[in-house]
Design a protein around this motif. Structure first.
Motif, short mmCIF file in Angstrom:
data_model
loop_
_atom_site.label_atom_id
_atom_site.label_comp_id
_atom_site.label_asym_id
_atom_site.label_seq_id
_atom_site.Cartn_x
_atom_site.Cartn_y
_atom_site.Cartn_z
N GLU B 69 0.82 -1.22 0.00
CA GLU B 69 0.00 0.00 0.00
C GLU B 69 0.86 1.27 0.00
O GLU B 69 0.31 2.38 0.00
N LEU B 70 2.18 1.11 0.03
CA LEU B 70 3.10 2.26 0.07
C LEU B 70 2.73 3.20 1.22
O LEU B 70 2.55 4.42 1.03
N SER B 71 2.63 2.62 2.40
CA SER B 71 2.21 3.45 3.53
C SER B 71 2.75 2.89 4.84
O SER B 71 3.23 1.76 4.91
N SER B 72 2.64 3.72 5.85
CA SER B 72 3.05 3.33 7.19
C SER B 72 2.14 4.03 8.19
O SER B 72 1.58 5.10 7.90
N ILE B 73 1.97 3.42 9.36
CA ILE B 73 1.26 4.09 10.44
C ILE B 73 2.13 4.12 11.68
O ILE B 73 2.99 3.25 11.88
N LEU B 74 1.93 5.15 12.47
CA LEU B 74 2.57 5.29 13.77
C LEU B 74 1.46 5.37 14.80
O LEU B 74 0.59 6.23 14.72
N ASN B 75 1.48 4.44 15.74
CA ASN B 75 0.48 4.41 16.80
C ASN B 75 1.09 4.87 18.12
O ASN B 75 2.22 4.49 18.45
N ILE B 76 0.33 5.66 18.84
CA ILE B 76 0.73 6.03 20.19
C ILE B 76 -0.45 5.71 21.11
O ILE B 76 -1.56 6.25 20.93
N THR B 77 -0.22 4.84 22.07
CA THR B 77 -1.30 4.47 23.01
C THR B 77 -1.12 5.25 24.31
O THR B 77 -0.02 5.72 24.63
N ALA B 78 -2.23 5.40 25.04
CA ALA B 78 -2.22 6.07 26.34
C ALA B 78 -1.40 7.36 26.28
O ALA B 78 -0.45 7.55 27.03
N THR B 79 -1.80 8.25 25.39
CA THR B 79 -1.01 9.45 25.14
C THR B 79 -0.83 10.29 26.41
O THR B 79 -1.68 10.31 27.31
N GLN B 80 0.31 10.99 26.44
CA GLN B 80 0.64 11.88 27.55
C GLN B 80 0.94 13.26 26.98
O GLN B 80 1.24 13.39 25.80
N THR B 81 0.91 14.27 27.84
CA THR B 81 1.17 15.63 27.34
C THR B 81 2.57 15.73 26.73
O THR B 81 2.79 16.51 25.80
N GLY B 82 3.48 14.91 27.22
CA GLY B 82 4.83 14.92 26.66
C GLY B 82 4.93 14.37 25.25
O GLY B 82 5.97 14.49 24.60
N ASP B 83 3.85 13.78 24.77
CA ASP B 83 3.84 13.29 23.39
C ASP B 83 3.53 14.43 22.41
O ASP B 83 3.63 14.23 21.19
N SER B 84 3.14 15.58 22.92
CA SER B 84 2.85 16.72 22.05
C SER B 84 4.10 17.10 21.28
O SER B 84 5.15 17.40 21.87
N ALA B 85 4.00 17.10 19.96
CA ALA B 85 5.15 17.34 19.09
C ALA B 85 4.69 17.28 17.65
O ALA B 85 3.53 16.97 17.37
#
Lengths: 116, 111
Positions: B69-85
């Motif tokens: 599919e020429l694609s990728s995904i990035l998953n982030i679980t249980a996000t935290q404020t420090g993931d803001s970027a």
């Protein structure tokens, strides 16, 4: 991974002047690159800094405006010449691999340039 | 012309939510796809993906490549404020080590 430092970390310059940015790596690396990130934009490659020969520039970037040196496998400089406000950006050095192999690319801390 | 497209361009979530960031690409001589996190100036390396279907995981972050599919995904679980970027996707070609970057996804995690 290599440890990369850049100097200066930030600068405010007057239009028409030039600024040289230094990139130092703590180990010999195969490839060194210079990127620009204009405000609100993603990263754009300026050139590949080749050790012992002229840099390879991407479309839209020329040596007269962005002269680059790479005298050895651990150091490179990028000069932003005859600056205008449009040159206000973050300039990032990146390296790819520890000599003689290649690896993923790591970035230096960046230089935030503001041109008045 | 090589192209990397990320979606969404921005995303606002609450702490604890799970997010999925997307990256699609059109490049010749594909070698690898890389994910970076950019908080201030320097992008910080997250993952390098070369093989399809193999998930890479680091803590709450994971990523997978789909070469068909020429694609990728990035998953982030249980996000935290420090993931803001800003999360950047880049593609590397076999013909050289230059990276082509997507526009990035600006993730904001609110408490």
């Amino acid at each position: 991974s290599a440890v990369i430092s850049q100097k200066p970390s930030r600068d405010i310059c007057q239009r028409g002047t030039s600024l040289t940015i230094q990139c130092q790596v703590d180990s010999q690396v195969t490839m060194m690159f210079w990127y620009r990130q204009q405000p609100g934009q993603s990263l754009t490659l300026i050139a590949t800094a080749n050790q012992g020969s002229e840099a390879t520039y991407e479309s839209g970037f020329v040596i007269d405006k962005f002269p680059i040196s790479r005298p050895n496998l651990t150091f490179s400089t990028l000069t932003v010449s005859n600056m205008s406000p449009e040159d206000s950006s973050i300039y990032l050095c990146s390296v790819d691999g520890t000599w003689p192999s290649t690896d993923t690319q790591y970035f230096g801390p960046g230089t935030r340039l503001t041109v008045l | 012309e090589d192209k990397v497209v990320q979606s969404p361009l921005s995303l606002v979530v609450h702490e604890g939510d799970t997010v999925t960031l997307n990256c699609s690409y059109e490049v010749t001589n594909f070698r690898s796809l890389l994910w970076y996190k950019q908080e201030k100036k320097a992008p910080t390396f997250l993952f390098m993906l070369t093989s399809s279907g193999i998930e890479k995981k680091s803590g709450r972050l994971s990523s997978i490549l789909d070469k068909k599919e020429l694609s990728s995904i990035l998953n982030i679980t249980a996000t935290q404020t420090g993931d803001s970027a800003i999360y950047l996707c880049a593609v590397e070609k076999t013909s050289g080590s230059r990276l082509t970057f997507g526009e990035g996804t600006q993730l904001t995690v609110n408490p």
